[in-house]
Design an enzyme around this catalytic site. Sequence first.
Site, PDB file in Angstrom:
ATOM      1  N   TYR A 174      39.302  50.387  51.308  1.00 25.55           N
ATOM      2  CA  TYR A 174      38.542  49.726  50.246  1.00 25.55           C
ATOM      3  C   TYR A 174      38.047  48.374  50.745  1.00 25.55           C
ATOM      4  CZ  TYR A 174      37.386  47.426  45.854  1.00 25.55           C
ATOM      5  OH  TYR A 174      36.726  46.749  44.859  1.00 25.55           O
ATOM      6  N   LYS A 215      34.082  47.046  51.366  1.00 27.04           N
ATOM      7  CA  LYS A 215      33.530  45.844  50.743  1.00 27.04           C
ATOM      8  C   LYS A 215      33.155  44.791  51.786  1.00 27.04           C
ATOM      9  CE  LYS A 215      33.543  47.098  46.432  1.00 27.04           C
ATOM     10  NZ  LYS A 215      32.249  47.316  45.742  1.00 27.04           N
ATOM     11  N   SER A 239      30.409  43.281  45.217  1.00 30.47           N
ATOM     12  CA  SER A 239      31.486  43.364  46.205  1.00 30.47           C
ATOM     13  C   SER A 239      32.789  43.147  45.450  1.00 30.47           C
ATOM     14  CB  SER A 239      31.265  42.326  47.309  1.00 30.47           C
ATOM     15  OG  SER A 239      32.321  42.328  48.231  1.00 30.47           O
TER      16      SER A 239
END
Length: 304
Positions: free
Chosen positions: A166, A170, A152
């Site tokens: 993004y 994650k 991650s």
Amino acid sequence: MNPVNTKPYQLSADATWFVTGCSTGIGRAIASHVASQPGHRLIATARDPSSLSYLDDDNPAILKLAMDVTNPSSVNAAFKAAADYFGDKYYIDVVVNNAGYSLSGDTESVTEHEMHDEFETNFFGTVRVTLKAIEVMRQSKDHRGGLIFNISSLAGICAFPGHAFYHASKFAVEGWSESVAREMHPDWNIHFCIVEPSAVKTNFETTSKKRTQPHEAYAGADMPARQLETFVKKGLEAGVGFEPSAVANVLYKVASRNEKVPLRLPLSATAVKLITAKLQVQLQDLETVSELSAIDVHQVQFKV
């Protein structure tokens, strides 16, 4: 809550590692580290297998494969190729889901194609590889189990301006990994570790980052995303960050120390500091809204 990683993990002396995104950066460092360990086997994958030329072609313990995590057929083919290559010795002890990239820019300007591509690689790619690995690990007759590292980021815990999709990808990796970890039967001996590095000295801010078209409404130097870009640029110029080999060393240590595996592993003092600060703010916020939140105070509640 169902506990996770309840037993110490014991890495086999002839462990097989399956690593994605091995062309550069963290993936390359992990592949190189595993390849240097006597007795261990390595399945190194990348979209372009020519990028794996740094690995020995003549070492039978190393298998280099082309794999695109966004393509289910490609993932299935890679696992089959590994099974065919190693034959009776085929097993997967450790998976490192590292393939990914960053999408940055003004959220209003992100296209449907860009946002879906980000999730296909960072989230669904991780999902595809993990599910194939679980299938192998849970069917082991001797409860050999395995360890799955899902890479991650600090960005999976703390969100900053200009990287909304993004962060979303994650955050999805974090929540999905924790949920799946809690689904595992203890007898399967399958362990999960969500790795949360901060600034690693890779090409993540260059070739591994895609940028959206700028949006005129966010162009001002006083906009939060522009200020963050300036801050990050200064940090890169100053050499802030740590080497990918440091990540490889830590992951190998976690796998090989015969101890319980942490569900989450922040990497760097900066990551620990920022995550701690966020948790403290969240606790303060909970206190602030506790009276509003208690809408079920006079009803039967779940025991947790």
